[in-house]
Design a protein around this motif. Structure first.
Motif, PDB file in Angstrom:
ATOM      1  N   LEU A   1       0.832  -1.206   0.000  1.00  0.00           N
ATOM      2  CA  LEU A   1       0.000   0.000   0.000  1.00  0.00           C
ATOM      3  C   LEU A   1       0.868   1.258   0.000  1.00  0.00           C
ATOM      4  N   VAL A   2       1.878   1.281   0.851  1.00  0.00           N
ATOM      5  CA  VAL A   2       2.764   2.447   0.925  1.00  0.00           C
ATOM      6  C   VAL A   2       3.564   2.591  -0.357  1.00  0.00           C
ATOM      7  N   GLU A   3       4.037   1.483  -0.911  1.00  0.00           N
ATOM      8  CA  GLU A   3       4.785   1.554  -2.174  1.00  0.00           C
ATOM      9  C   GLU A   3       3.913   2.117  -3.296  1.00  0.00           C
ATOM     10  N   ARG A   4       2.673   1.650  -3.389  1.00  0.00           N
ATOM     11  CA  ARG A   4       1.762   2.172  -4.428  1.00  0.00           C
ATOM     12  C   ARG A   4       1.472   3.649  -4.222  1.00  0.00           C
ATOM     13  N   SER A   5       1.292   4.053  -2.968  1.00  0.00           N
ATOM     14  CA  SER A   5       0.928   5.447  -2.670  1.00  0.00           C
ATOM     15  C   SER A   5       2.084   6.416  -2.871  1.00  0.00           C
ATOM     16  N   THR A   6       3.305   5.970  -2.534  1.00  0.00           N
ATOM     17  CA  THR A   6       4.451   6.883  -2.557  1.00  0.00           C
ATOM     18  C   THR A   6       5.373   6.676  -3.745  1.00  0.00           C
ATOM     19  N   GLY A   7       5.316   5.497  -4.349  1.00  0.00           N
ATOM     20  CA  GLY A   7       6.243   5.182  -5.427  1.00  0.00           C
ATOM     21  C   GLY A   7       7.641   4.849  -4.938  1.00  0.00           C
ATOM     22  N   VAL A   8       7.791   4.675  -3.641  1.00  0.00           N
ATOM     23  CA  VAL A   8       9.092   4.368  -3.037  1.00  0.00           C
ATOM     24  C   VAL A   8       9.135   2.879  -2.683  1.00  0.00           C
ATOM     25  N   ALA A   9      10.181   2.199  -3.138  1.00  0.00           N
ATOM     26  CA  ALA A   9      10.341   0.772  -2.837  1.00  0.00           C
ATOM     27  C   ALA A   9      10.745   0.585  -1.377  1.00  0.00           C
ATOM     28  N   ILE A  10      10.103  -0.348  -0.717  1.00  0.00           N
ATOM     29  CA  ILE A  10      10.411  -0.676   0.675  1.00  0.00           C
ATOM     30  C   ILE A  10      11.059  -2.045   0.682  1.00  0.00           C
ATOM     31  N   ARG A  11      12.303  -2.101   1.109  1.00  0.00           N
ATOM     32  CA  ARG A  11      13.075  -3.339   1.017  1.00  0.00           C
ATOM     33  C   ARG A  11      13.089  -4.150   2.301  1.00  0.00           C
ATOM     34  N   GLU A  12      12.811  -3.513   3.421  1.00  0.00           N
ATOM     35  CA  GLU A  12      12.900  -4.225   4.686  1.00  0.00           C
ATOM     36  C   GLU A  12      11.554  -4.172   5.402  1.00  0.00           C
ATOM     37  N   THR A  13      11.107  -5.340   5.870  1.00  0.00           N
ATOM     38  CA  THR A  13       9.829  -5.410   6.573  1.00  0.00           C
ATOM     39  C   THR A  13       9.956  -6.293   7.806  1.00  0.00           C
ATOM     40  N   VAL A  14       8.952  -6.176   8.653  1.00  0.00           N
ATOM     41  CA  VAL A  14       8.782  -7.091   9.779  1.00  0.00           C
ATOM     42  C   VAL A  14       7.375  -7.678   9.665  1.00  0.00           C
ATOM     43  N   PRO A  15       7.191  -8.916  10.086  1.00  0.00           N
ATOM     44  CA  PRO A  15       5.848  -9.492  10.038  1.00  0.00           C
ATOM     45  C   PRO A  15       4.913  -8.719  10.975  1.00  0.00           C
ATOM     46  N   ASP A  16       3.652  -8.618  10.603  1.00  0.00           N
ATOM     47  CA  ASP A  16       2.681  -7.924  11.454  1.00  0.00           C
ATOM     48  C   ASP A  16       2.617  -8.528  12.849  1.00  0.00           C
ATOM     49  N   GLY A  17       2.839  -9.827  12.937  1.00  0.00           N
ATOM     50  CA  GLY A  17       2.815 -10.496  14.235  1.00  0.00           C
ATOM     51  C   GLY A  17       3.833  -9.948  15.210  1.00  0.00           C
ATOM     52  N   PHE A  18       4.927  -9.396  14.678  1.00  0.00           N
ATOM     53  CA  PHE A  18       5.944  -8.817  15.564  1.00  0.00           C
ATOM     54  C   PHE A  18       5.349  -7.642  16.336  1.00  0.00           C
ATOM     55  N   GLN A  19       4.628  -6.772  15.658  1.00  0.00           N
ATOM     56  CA  GLN A  19       4.011  -5.626  16.335  1.00  0.00           C
ATOM     57  C   GLN A  19       2.981  -6.106  17.356  1.00  0.00           C
ATOM     58  N   LYS A  20       2.288  -7.178  17.033  1.00  0.00           N
ATOM     59  CA  LYS A  20       1.273  -7.709  17.945  1.00  0.00           C
ATOM     60  C   LYS A  20       1.893  -8.239  19.232  1.00  0.00           C
ATOM     61  N   GLU A  21       3.195  -8.549  19.210  1.00  0.00           N
ATOM     62  CA  GLU A  21       3.909  -9.001  20.409  1.00  0.00           C
ATOM     63  C   GLU A  21       4.165  -7.849  21.384  1.00  0.00           C
ATOM     64  N   ALA A  22       4.031  -6.629  20.917  1.00  0.00           N
ATOM     65  CA  ALA A  22       4.351  -5.468  21.750  1.00  0.00           C
ATOM     66  C   ALA A  22       3.351  -5.333  22.903  1.00  0.00           C
ATOM     67  N   ASP A  23       3.889  -5.043  24.069  1.00  0.00           N
ATOM     68  CA  ASP A  23       3.065  -4.798  25.249  1.00  0.00           C
ATOM     69  C   ASP A  23       2.586  -3.347  25.262  1.00  0.00           C
ATOM     70  N   GLN A  24       3.362  -2.491  24.620  1.00  0.00           N
ATOM     71  CA  GLN A  24       3.014  -1.068  24.559  1.00  0.00           C
ATOM     72  C   GLN A  24       3.494  -0.525  23.214  1.00  0.00           C
ATOM     73  N   VAL A  25       2.647   0.283  22.562  1.00  0.00           N
ATOM     74  CA  VAL A  25       2.991   0.908  21.280  1.00  0.00           C
ATOM     75  C   VAL A  25       2.779   2.403  21.420  1.00  0.00           C
ATOM     76  N   VAL A  26       3.805   3.169  21.010  1.00  0.00           N
ATOM     77  CA  VAL A  26       3.713   4.629  20.991  1.00  0.00           C
ATOM     78  C   VAL A  26       3.757   5.056  19.542  1.00  0.00           C
ATOM     79  N   ASN A  27       2.676   5.664  19.064  1.00  0.00           N
ATOM     80  CA  ASN A  27       2.623   6.140  17.677  1.00  0.00           C
ATOM     81  C   ASN A  27       3.130   7.568  17.599  1.00  0.00           C
ATOM     82  N   LEU A  28       4.064   7.791  16.674  1.00  0.00           N
ATOM     83  CA  LEU A  28       4.609   9.142  16.475  1.00  0.00           C
ATOM     84  C   LEU A  28       4.305   9.587  15.053  1.00  0.00           C
TER      85      LEU A  28
END
Length: 178
Positions: free
Chosen positions: A151-178
């Motif tokens: 979605l981000v690649e289509r919207s921005t035209g910028v290739a994203i080469r590194e990712t983390v599985p969504d499950g990794f974020q779900k492991e977080a006990d606390q998330v701070v959005n900036l």
């Protein structure tokens, strides 16, 4: 019909989960929004309160105000890895595990490690740290979540080469959005 009885393994899983470190993630919508700065401010505040905290991997991006926040905090020296004539510096996972702090601060979580490291990706290093019972404060940008990459690649035209599985974020006990 009889109710299901708890298995002995159920309790063991609870015990093992309790031994696992906790994960706090700073997630930004783009580079430069202040994730590293905020992590370092938090690290300084925790250190001031007597918490055993180390900087396992920090990338200041040559920002003087960010680099200044490192002063007085323990930094785990980076591991130098040579591959095909190029030397890179990576987070030293073994040194973090050997040091066994209460909290380790890990920046640039989606990073792909150099060949020769135990894990292919830094988020896997973070999982190893958590499994060792060490808490982690870490950072990544939203576009590095696998489900948002296309979605981000289509919207921005910028290739994203590194990712983390969504499950990794779900492991977080606390998330701070900036």
């Amino acid at each position: 019909m009889s109710p299901t009885r708890p298995r002995p393994e159920d309790f063991l899983e609870l015990v093992e989960r309790a031994r696992r470190g906790r994960l706090k993630l700073y997630i930004g919508f783009a580079a430069g929004v202040g994730k590293t700065y905020r992590m370092l401010e938090e690290a300084r505040a925790l250190h001031k309160r007597g918490v055993d905290i180390v900087l396992a991997y920090i990338e200041t991006h040559d920002r003087a105000d960010t680099a200044a926040l490192i002063e007085g905090l323990e930094v785990i020296p980076r591991q130098r890895i040579e591959y095909r004539g190029v030397t890179t510096e990576e987070m030293n996972l073994e040194a973090v595990l050997d040091r066994k702090p209460q909290i380790a601060v890990v920046d640039e979580i989606p990073h792909t490690n150099s060949p020769g490291n135990k894990n292919k990706k830094r988020y896997q290093d973070v999982i190893d740290i958590l499994e060792a019972g060490i808490n982690v404060i870490g950072a990544l940008n939203i576009q590095h979540l696998e489900s948002l990459k296309d979605l981000v690649e289509r919207s921005t035209g910028v290739a994203i080469r590194e990712t983390v599985p969504d499950g990794f974020q779900k492991e977080a006990d606390q998330v701070v959005n900036l």
